[in-house]
Design a protein around this motif. Structure first.
Motif, PDB file in Angstrom:
ATOM      1  N   ALA A  13       0.802  -1.226   0.000  1.00  6.23           N
ATOM      2  CA  ALA A  13       0.000   0.000   0.000  1.00  6.23           C
ATOM      3  C   ALA A  13       0.834   1.277   0.000  1.00  6.23           C
ATOM      4  N   ASN A  14       2.112   1.192   0.334  1.00  5.80           N
ATOM      5  CA  ASN A  14       2.971   2.377   0.466  1.00  5.80           C
ATOM      6  C   ASN A  14       4.235   2.204  -0.358  1.00  5.80           C
ATOM      7  N   SER A  15       4.265   2.811  -1.537  1.00  4.73           N
ATOM      8  CA  SER A  15       5.387   2.603  -2.450  1.00  4.73           C
ATOM      9  C   SER A  15       6.310   3.809  -2.606  1.00  4.73           C
ATOM     10  N   CYS A  16       5.954   4.964  -2.060  1.00  2.69           N
ATOM     11  CA  CYS A  16       6.789   6.160  -2.201  1.00  2.69           C
ATOM     12  C   CYS A  16       7.808   6.221  -1.067  1.00  2.69           C
ATOM     13  N   LEU A  17       9.058   6.247  -1.435  1.00  6.15           N
ATOM     14  CA  LEU A  17      10.142   6.282  -0.452  1.00  6.15           C
ATOM     15  C   LEU A  17      10.363   7.703   0.036  1.00  6.15           C
ATOM     16  N   HIS A  18      10.297   7.908   1.350  1.00  9.34           N
ATOM     17  CA  HIS A  18      10.585   9.213   1.951  1.00  9.34           C
ATOM     18  C   HIS A  18      11.985   9.247   2.533  1.00  9.34           C
ATOM     19  N   ALA A  19      12.389   8.181   3.213  1.00  9.49           N
ATOM     20  CA  ALA A  19      13.712   8.142   3.825  1.00  9.49           C
ATOM     21  C   ALA A  19      14.128   6.697   4.061  1.00  9.49           C
ATOM     22  N   ILE A  20      15.420   6.513   3.972  1.00  9.97           N
ATOM     23  CA  ILE A  20      16.010   5.223   4.308  1.00  9.97           C
ATOM     24  C   ILE A  20      17.307   5.523   5.040  1.00  9.97           C
ATOM     25  N   SER A  21      17.516   4.849   6.157  1.00  6.44           N
ATOM     26  CA  SER A  21      18.768   5.056   6.895  1.00  6.44           C
ATOM     27  C   SER A  21      19.192   3.752   7.548  1.00  6.44           C
ATOM     28  N   ASP A  32      20.733  -1.667  11.936  1.00  7.12           N
ATOM     29  CA  ASP A  32      19.287  -1.614  11.761  1.00  7.12           C
ATOM     30  C   ASP A  32      18.973  -0.676  10.608  1.00  7.12           C
ATOM     31  N   LEU A  33      17.991  -1.037   9.795  1.00 10.52           N
ATOM     32  CA  LEU A  33      17.572  -0.206   8.670  1.00 10.52           C
ATOM     33  C   LEU A  33      16.203   0.374   8.985  1.00 10.52           C
ATOM     34  N   PHE A  34      16.069   1.684   8.799  1.00 12.36           N
ATOM     35  CA  PHE A  34      14.806   2.383   9.013  1.00 12.36           C
ATOM     36  C   PHE A  34      14.272   2.819   7.651  1.00 12.36           C
ATOM     37  N   LEU A  35      13.045   2.431   7.340  1.00 11.26           N
ATOM     38  CA  LEU A  35      12.421   2.734   6.057  1.00 11.26           C
ATOM     39  C   LEU A  35      11.166   3.561   6.313  1.00 11.26           C
ATOM     40  N   SER A  36      11.094   4.744   5.693  1.00 15.25           N
ATOM     41  CA  SER A  36       9.919   5.614   5.795  1.00 15.25           C
ATOM     42  C   SER A  36       9.266   5.678   4.429  1.00 15.25           C
ATOM     43  N   ILE A  37       8.035   5.213   4.338  1.00 16.87           N
ATOM     44  CA  ILE A  37       7.317   5.133   3.067  1.00 16.87           C
ATOM     45  C   ILE A  37       5.899   5.665   3.231  1.00 16.87           C
ATOM     46  N   SER A  38       5.286   6.053   2.107  1.00 15.56           N
ATOM     47  CA  SER A  38       3.893   6.506   2.133  1.00 15.56           C
ATOM     48  C   SER A  38       3.191   6.064   0.859  1.00 15.56           C
ATOM     49  N   ALA A  39       1.879   6.267   0.836  1.00 16.90           N
ATOM     50  CA  ALA A  39       1.075   5.883  -0.325  1.00 16.90           C
ATOM     51  C   ALA A  39       1.256   6.852  -1.493  1.00 16.90           C
ATOM     52  N   CYS A  40       1.622   8.114  -1.194  1.00 16.12           N
ATOM     53  CA  CYS A  40       1.810   9.103  -2.255  1.00 16.12           C
ATOM     54  C   CYS A  40       2.869  10.112  -1.832  1.00 16.12           C
ATOM     55  N   GLU A  41       3.294  10.923  -2.787  1.00 11.42           N
ATOM     56  CA  GLU A  41       4.364  11.879  -2.531  1.00 11.42           C
ATOM     57  C   GLU A  41       3.873  13.222  -1.990  1.00 11.42           C
ATOM     58  N   ILE A  43       2.664  16.318   0.291  1.00 11.57           N
ATOM     59  CA  ILE A  43       3.010  16.818   1.616  1.00 11.57           C
ATOM     60  C   ILE A  43       1.856  16.515   2.562  1.00 11.57           C
ATOM     61  N   GLY A  44       2.172  16.028   3.732  1.00 15.10           N
ATOM     62  CA  GLY A  44       1.153  15.689   4.716  1.00 15.10           C
ATOM     63  C   GLY A  44       0.637  14.268   4.605  1.00 15.10           C
ATOM     64  N   ALA A  45       1.139  13.503   3.634  1.00 11.46           N
ATOM     65  CA  ALA A  45       0.712  12.104   3.512  1.00 11.46           C
ATOM     66  C   ALA A  45       1.172  11.328   4.746  1.00 11.46           C
ATOM     67  N   GLU A  46       0.366  10.376   5.154  1.00 10.79           N
ATOM     68  CA  GLU A  46       0.721   9.557   6.312  1.00 10.79           C
ATOM     69  C   GLU A  46       1.943   8.700   5.979  1.00 10.79           C
ATOM     70  N   ILE A  47       2.955   8.775   6.830  1.00 16.41           N
ATOM     71  CA  ILE A  47       4.204   8.053   6.608  1.00 16.41           C
ATOM     72  C   ILE A  47       4.256   6.843   7.532  1.00 16.41           C
ATOM     73  N   VAL A  48       4.597   5.711   6.954  1.00 21.99           N
ATOM     74  CA  VAL A  48       4.790   4.475   7.711  1.00 21.99           C
ATOM     75  C   VAL A  48       6.289   4.312   7.916  1.00 21.99           C
ATOM     76  N   ARG A  49       6.707   4.126   9.175  1.00 19.89           N
ATOM     77  CA  ARG A  49       8.126   3.942   9.494  1.00 19.89           C
ATOM     78  C   ARG A  49       8.339   2.530  10.017  1.00 19.89           C
ATOM     79  N   ILE A  50       9.224   1.811   9.350  1.00 21.57           N
ATOM     80  CA  ILE A  50       9.494   0.419   9.704  1.00 21.57           C
ATOM     81  C   ILE A  50      10.970   0.281  10.066  1.00 21.57           C
TER      82      ILE A  50
END
Length: 107
Positions: A13-21, A32-41, A43-50
């Motif tokens: 459901a979330n294919s847009c990459l916001h950050a990876i570290s 540890d790898l941190f991946l921040s992704i969202s459904a769209c690019e 501004i204000g889109a809900e970001i999922v952090r894994i």
């Protein structure tokens, strides 16, 4: 903690990459790898952090040059017998990102 099928639903459901570290976890002496992704690019889109814990065999390619999308991300549980490689993360469409990891959490 969520299970692997629920994690895979979030990844699809979330294919847009916001950050990876990648950060060193000094307590475990592992990365540890941190991946921040969202459904769209937007501004204000809900970001999922894994957080993927204790990663190994990290590989990436074709990042940058504009918006990077990770299409068809998937996590598989491994039955390899290796303690440190319990799961495999892979981006199936363009093979932009892959790695093994021990466990995960939603941050």
């Amino acid at each position: 903690m969520i299970d692997v099928p629920k994690l895979n639903e979030l990844l699809v459901a979330n294919s847009c990459l916001h950050a990876i570290s990648i950060q060193l976890n000094m307590d475990e002496m592992a990365y540890d790898l941190f991946l921040s992704i969202s459904a769209c690019e937007k501004i204000g889109a809900e970001i999922v952090r894994i957080r993927f814990i204790d990663i190994s065999q990290f590989a990436s390619r074709d990042f940058g040059g504009g918006l990077t999308q990770l299409m068809h991300m998937n996590v598989d549980k491994l039955d390899s017998g290796f303690d440190r490689m319990r799961y495999e993360f892979s981006e199936l469409e363009d093979k932009k990102l892959s790695f093994y990891f021990t466990s995960f959490s939603i941050v």
